[in-house]
Design a protein around this motif. Structure first.
Motif, mmCIF file in Angstrom:
data_model
loop_
_atom_site.group_PDB
_atom_site.id
_atom_site.type_symbol
_atom_site.label_atom_id
_atom_site.label_comp_id
_atom_site.label_asym_id
_atom_site.label_seq_id
_atom_site.Cartn_x
_atom_site.Cartn_y
_atom_site.Cartn_z
ATOM 1 N N ALA B 186 0.851 -1.187 0.000
ATOM 2 C CA ALA B 186 0.000 0.000 0.000
ATOM 3 C C ALA B 186 0.882 1.230 0.000
ATOM 4 O O ALA B 186 2.089 1.134 0.197
ATOM 5 C CB ALA B 186 -0.911 -0.012 1.215
ATOM 6 N N ARG B 187 0.258 2.373 -0.244
ATOM 7 C CA ARG B 187 1.034 3.615 -0.334
ATOM 8 C C ARG B 187 1.509 4.102 1.022
ATOM 9 O O ARG B 187 2.359 4.961 1.125
ATOM 10 C CB ARG B 187 0.232 4.703 -1.031
ATOM 11 C CG ARG B 187 -0.085 4.355 -2.473
ATOM 12 C CD ARG B 187 -0.347 5.580 -3.320
ATOM 13 N NE ARG B 187 -0.671 5.189 -4.678
ATOM 14 C CZ ARG B 187 0.244 4.925 -5.605
ATOM 15 N NH1 ARG B 187 1.526 5.020 -5.326
ATOM 16 N NH2 ARG B 187 -0.132 4.558 -6.816
ATOM 17 N N SER B 190 -0.668 2.368 7.183
ATOM 18 C CA SER B 190 -2.022 2.128 7.684
ATOM 19 C C SER B 190 -2.969 3.111 7.022
ATOM 20 O O SER B 190 -2.527 4.035 6.352
ATOM 21 C CB SER B 190 -2.074 2.249 9.211
ATOM 22 O OG SER B 190 -1.553 3.484 9.622
ATOM 23 N N LEU B 191 -4.257 2.897 7.216
ATOM 24 C CA LEU B 191 -5.262 3.754 6.603
ATOM 25 C C LEU B 191 -5.065 3.840 5.099
ATOM 26 O O LEU B 191 -4.997 4.923 4.519
ATOM 27 C CB LEU B 191 -5.169 5.177 7.175
ATOM 28 C CG LEU B 191 -5.771 5.384 8.548
ATOM 29 C CD1 LEU B 191 -5.288 6.689 9.143
ATOM 30 C CD2 LEU B 191 -7.283 5.420 8.436
ATOM 31 N N SER B 192 -4.921 2.689 4.486
ATOM 32 C CA SER B 192 -4.694 2.723 3.046
ATOM 33 C C SER B 192 -5.358 1.519 2.398
ATOM 34 O O SER B 192 -5.663 0.526 3.050
ATOM 35 C CB SER B 192 -3.199 2.716 2.755
ATOM 36 O OG SER B 192 -2.597 1.614 3.382
ATOM 37 N N ILE B 193 -5.547 1.667 1.107
ATOM 38 C CA ILE B 193 -6.141 0.585 0.320
ATOM 39 C C ILE B 193 -5.012 -0.170 -0.351
ATOM 40 O O ILE B 193 -4.051 0.438 -0.833
ATOM 41 C CB ILE B 193 -7.131 1.183 -0.705
ATOM 42 C CG1 ILE B 193 -8.314 1.802 0.054
ATOM 43 C CG2 ILE B 193 -7.605 0.138 -1.702
ATOM 44 C CD1 ILE B 193 -9.168 2.703 -0.782
ATOM 45 N N ARG B 195 -2.607 -1.865 -2.855
ATOM 46 C CA ARG B 195 -2.286 -1.769 -4.292
ATOM 47 C C ARG B 195 -2.238 -3.181 -4.877
ATOM 48 O O ARG B 195 -2.618 -3.411 -6.013
ATOM 49 C CB ARG B 195 -0.925 -1.087 -4.495
ATOM 50 C CG ARG B 195 -0.918 0.383 -4.157
ATOM 51 C CD ARG B 195 -1.587 1.221 -5.232
ATOM 52 N NE ARG B 195 -0.777 1.324 -6.431
ATOM 53 C CZ ARG B 195 -1.263 1.498 -7.654
ATOM 54 N NH1 ARG B 195 -2.568 1.552 -7.835
ATOM 55 N NH2 ARG B 195 -0.468 1.604 -8.688
#
Lengths: 765, 286
Positions: B186-187, B190-193, B195
């Motif tokens: 993810a990018r 935490s708090l990410s969708i 990839r």
């Protein structure tokens, strides 16, 4: 605060007294702009352009005006004053008149009894546009025959800086490195989206509560928009949840002022996160072509830098970025031959304005990459090549300014050197899929506005009960100016800072301190406070000397008393002095002033002394790249900052931690695509789980003209982080990234591109 | 934007299914609301009724039935992450659920909701797929059990009908000798969708050859995928580093062939390979 520490020295300089306003914020009592409740306030909403470039043919508001709950719909025709505002260039309409220039340009303003009614009214406004060809690239905007975004042309501004004979130096150089760098739009993403409230009192004066970092400028621009006297507009800064430069613009204040003035009713406006993303200013994306020349010892001989910036639809603080990015293009290094050209253009992108560092974070990415490339080419360590080139006492900058004091870059590099060497040694060649690297980033940063007057004023008053009130126009947006100014005043008066009452950032109560920008409040407003307080102190000491029938020099001001240095039982209290002074008509309110000693830059050569003092910093970043996924983990940052003097060391460290976080986002993930990026759902800022261990080292190379030697740290904190991280990635991969952010895609590309292929290297050793 | 709707909270599953039978096509089901609230706020969904199923006692448990484990569809991520049987039996799923959004999201978001939303990047779906997940779907007078892979047909698209409710998720525990893993890219941390995300489960036989492997990859196609073709081809082979590397590349190629080359392929092709390699190493190399 620790009273014991204070009473020992009666100075609070260098003490970690707790933040002014911290308790209110912790208890949820601080009033942010959206917390201001004005009875029966109307809700304001703006209809914004959904086209990047178009002529407005007609705006039909009839259906909206009669929509239930709608009180008024305003267009540019309703603006009584001059419908143009802006921090430097007055090029931005409050409501679009002839055309729209970006997606988000305001077209009409609705005042309604509720948010729902305002939305309903907005949806009933009909605007007919004739679309124009949009331009999204600054080079295209400057090409001959490009469609005009503004009547005066698409060029925002240009800055040239010339020193020595760069052409000759490039010919004689042992090594020349040239690269192209690029950065993107970046959103400030302050915690508190823009908001404000306004009312008109019985005297007709408009009072605007706003989340702002620039109250006195707001006052002037709102007054001009309304064609109304400045003294009839009062701006009161509410508790402000960050600004980082974007709240220098009047984001809500113009709309609030217009509606309150025309309707004579209280009004309120709060941006959603999406609206703040859509229409407030961003960091300028820069394209930089950077050519450096050095001799075989790694001494810089010349640089040739071309900067092309995109200011988007309006100037905002753009001109300051044109110049500041150019002035700082050498970084903290002495370069004898310089040619720098900085050119910024208007486009139909989002507005780019002030953002923490004014172009210096972008140019620092370039100059620090160049230093590493030179070091690599010459096989000199990155630490060594920097040490050989840094500015020292007596050095001259690109603008031929001679540095005479407080040049702490050497001390900063020395402070991080042992950490660098230790990490360097711990990194061994490895066959694992996680590669470690360490990188350096150094910077200089001129404190205050560039080559222009940017004074601050302050007042201090002692009342007959012995209470001291300090008045400053400086907006504390979370950076801590209120605390620092209080500490300065308290120390001069030998008082506990908690005893000083501060009135700040209210144009009805304070005079201008200038903008909270350019890392200037501690240095400039701190000096203005010091000036005011010194005058008061002088008056009090003189009066006390008369009262105690002793010489002025045998007295000391301490703990609310003026006492005899050698016999503390001989004293008068401040209250007694104040009462006496009052009877005698001696003034007890004093005005302070400070304007840094600068000279304007020569328009042809850029020569001049644009800043009275510079902050310096060196940071290192230790990172790890997962070559299977392109993920970068920042493991550690060591940040040494020369702040002159840390008035409040915890605040300085707080700025450094925050700056590193913002720099990490700038380095690895933050990317605002105009017309695409909507909100925090698709715009990534680092969270605490992305943060490395940050070791902040405070270097104090005192600035003789600073209050107690202080300079500034607000923007410097951010600047070296991204260069250090990018240099560390290059160290890990042996392959360099020339684009920010170095997101997953960029890193993966670098992993698979193998060792860096120099764009142009001339090696004649 | 604010919309108006009627909030209903049925007291039993039967009552809930009756409401759905009557008003399913004008209702939105609220379990955790972490996706629904966004669409209500944006106005992309304007239901007449919002049907709160979050407290239906009948489907708030974890049950073991012979070889299978049934998970109540409205249990939250936080509840499941804290459930000893789930943690012990489905470590990959537990790890995936720990990656969802933020703590606040995990406190309300549900496994059933993750399926119903059918995001291509859903964290929980690949680790359910490696357990041959089946989904029990109920309507007023009938029950159907659908394979998870067949239920989700595309990005945010599934075969659920307006009068249906996901009630249970049925997972087949792996043999105890199997190792399971879940990883995501993810990018940010935490708090990410995701990839790219992937879940793998597998075991070696006595001679160190692959005896069983299940591979599921998400965020790379309209719906998370089980890569059965590749799974079968790995049986009986020795998981050496070079072979693992090649398998990662094979799966990446397989996926790119399946979905076609896109703007994101330049990154995703090596990233899929890399993530699969890391997962295979987790499972087959200590």
């Amino acid at each position: 605060m620790t009273d014991t520490n204070f009473s020992k020295s009666s100075s609070s300089i260098g003490l970690n007294i707790s933040r002014v306003g911290a308790e209110e914020k912790l208890q949820g009592k601080a009033l942010f702009a959206n917390d201001v409740v004005l009875k029966d306030a109307l809700c304001l909403k703006v209809l914004r352009s959904n086209l990047p470039h178009a002529v407005i043919q007609s705006i039909e508001v009839q259906k909206a005006s009669t929509s239930p709950g709608c009180v008024a719909v305003f267009t540019s025709k309703d603006i009584p004053g001059r419908n143009r505002y802006g921090l430097i260039n007055k090029d931005q309409p409050l409501l679009a008149d002839t055309k729209v220039r970006f997606v988000g340009d305001p077209v009409a303003l609705v005042a309604a009894v509720s948010e729902d009614a305002a939305h309903a009214a907005i949806s009933r406004i009909k605007v007919e546009y004739q679309e124009l060809a949009p331009i999204f690239d600054p080079e295209e905007a400057l090409a001959p025959g490009a469609p005009l975004i503004h009547e005066k042309g698409n060029l925002l501004g240009k800055r040239l800086i010339k020193k020595g004979v760069p052409d000759l130096a490039f010919q004689k150089a042992d090594v020349v490195v040239e690269r192209k760098y690029q950065t993107t739009f970046v959103e400030h993403a302050y915690l508190e989206p823009d908001a404000g409230a306004a009312f008109v009192d019985q005297s007709g004066r408009i009072t605007i509560y706003a989340s702002t970092q620039n109250p006195h400028y707001d006052q002037a621009d709102v007054a001009k928009l309304l064609g109304f006297p400045e003294n009839m507009v009062r701006i009161i800064q509410t508790a402000t949840g960050g600004g980082f430069g974007s709240k220098l613009d009047i984001n809500t204040q113009g709309f609030l002022g217009l509606a309150a003035y025309l309707l004579k009713r209280p009004v309120k406006m709060t941006y959603s996160r999406e609206e703040a993303f859509l229409c407030t200013s961003k960091r300028h994306p820069l394209k930089i072509v950077y050519k450096s020349a050095a001799n075989k010892d790694g001494r810089l001989l010349a640089i040739d830098v071309k900067i092309i910036g995109d200011t988007g639809a309006y100037a905002s603080y753009g001109l300051a970025v044109v110049t500041r990015s150019a002035v700082h293009a050498t970084g903290p290094y002495e370069v004898p031959n310089v040619h720098i050209e900085s050119v910024f253009a208007y486009t139909n992108n989002s507005i780019a304005g002030a953002m923490r560092g004014f172009g210096v974070p972008q140019i620092a990415f370039a100059h620090e990459s160049q230093m590493d490339l030179l070091a690599q080419t010459l096989d000199i360590s990155p630490l060594e090549i920097r040490s050989r080139n840094i500015l020292r006492l007596g050095s001259t900058t690109a603008t031929n300014q001679t540095l005479t004091a407080s040049v702490g870059i050497g001390a900063c590099i020395e402070a991080i050197a042992p950490h660098y060497e230790q990490i360097r040694k711990s990194i061994e060649p490895t066959k694992t899929k996680r590669l470690r690297g360490v990188g350096l980033g150094c910077m200089m940063y001129g404190i205050g506005n560039t080559g222009v007057q940017n004074p601050s004023t302050a007042q201090v008053e002692l009342d007959s009960n012995g209470n001291v009130t300090l008045f400053s126009g400086a907006a504390d947006i979370g950076q801590g100016s209120s605390t620092v100014l209080t500490q300065i005043a308290a120390t001069e008066l030998g008082m506990n800072p908690e005893k000083i009452c501060l009135v700040a950032a209210d144009t009805g109560m304070t005079t201008s301190a200038g903008a909270t920008s350019a890392s200037r409040q501690t240095y400039i407003s701190g000096n203005a406070v010091l000036d005011a307080v010194s005058k008061l102190k002088e008056a009090l000491m003189t009066e006390a000397a008369t009262m105690l029938k002793t010489g002025r020099t045998s007295l000391i001001l301490k703990n609310g008393k003026i006492e005899n240095i050698s016999n503390s039982s001989i004293f008068v209290t401040l209250e007694q002095v104040a009462r006496k002074a009052e009877l005698e008509g001696i003034p007890l309110k004093w005005q302070g002033f400070f304007d840094p000693d600068t000279t304007p830059l020569n328009p042809e050569t850029g020569e001049g002394n644009p800043y009275a003092t510079f902050a310096f910093a060196a940071q290192l970043a230790e990172i790890e790249v997962d070559i299977l996924t392109g993920e970068v983990t920042v493991r550690k940052v060591v940040a040494a900052h020369d702040v002159g003097k840390a008035i409040n060391p915890d605040s300085v460290r707080g700025q450094i931690y925050g700056g590193v976080a913002m720099g990490l986002g700038f380095a690895l993930m933050e990317e605002f695509a105009p017309g695409k990026t909507v909100s925090l759902k698709d715009y990534h800022i680092p969270t605490c789980s992305d943060m490395p261990n940050v070791q902040a080292i405070v270097i104090e190379d005192p600035e003789p003209t600073g209050p107690y030697g202080a300079k500034g740290v607000g923007e410097p904190a951010l600047i070296p982080t991204a260069p250090a991280i990018l240099n560390a990635i290059a160290d890990a991969l042996g392959s360099r990234i020339y684009f920010l952010p170095a997101n997953l895609e960029q890193v993966m590309k670098a992993i698979h591109s193998g060792a860096s292929k120099p764009l142009k290297i001339k090696l004649m050793v | 934007m604010r919309i108006k709707f009627k909030y209903l909270r049925p007291h039993s599953l039967d009552e809930c299914l009756a409401v759905l039978a009557a008003h399913g096509d004008e209702s939105a089901i609220l379990a955790g609301g972490t996706d629904l609230m966004i669409s209500l706020r944006s106005g992309s969904r304007i239901p007449r009724y919002v049907l709160d199923v979050s407290r239906l006692a009948e489907i708030r448990s974890v049950e073991q039935h012979a070889e299978l484990i049934k998970i109540g569809a409205i249990l939250t991520y936080s509840e499941l992450i804290a459930h000893p049987l789930i943690v012990k039996t489905f470590p990959a799923l537990s790890a995936a659920m720990s990656c969802v959004g933020s703590l606040q999201i995990r406190n309300v978001g549900t496994l059933g909701g993750n399926i119903a939303n059918s995001s291509p990047a859903a964290d929980s779906i690949p680790p359910m797929m490696i357990h041959d997940a089946q989904v029990m779907i109920q309507r007023a007078n009938s029950v159907r059990i659908e394979k998870l892979e067949r239920l989700i047909v595309g990005a945010y698209s599934n075969t659920l009908e307006p009068d249906e409710l996901i009630t249970w998720i049925i997972l087949k525990p792996a043999e105890s000798v199997c190792k399971q893993t879940y990883r995501r890219i993810a990018r940010r941390r935490s708090l990410s969708i995701a990839r790219v995300n992937a879940a793998i489960c597998g075991k070696l036989d006595a001679s160190g050859l692959i005896a069983d492997v299940k591979i599921s990859v998400g965020s790379v196609a309209p719906a998370p995928l089980r890569i059965k073709k590749v799974e079968d081809s790995l049986i009986g082979l020795k998981p050496e580093p070079k072979f693992i590397q090649e398998t990662g590349e094979l799966i990446a190629r397989h996926i790119v062939d399946l979905v076609g080359t896109r703007h994101s392929t330049e990154y995703k092709r090596p990233a899929i390979a890399g993530l699969v390699v890391k997962c295979l190493e987790d499972v087959f190399i200590d």
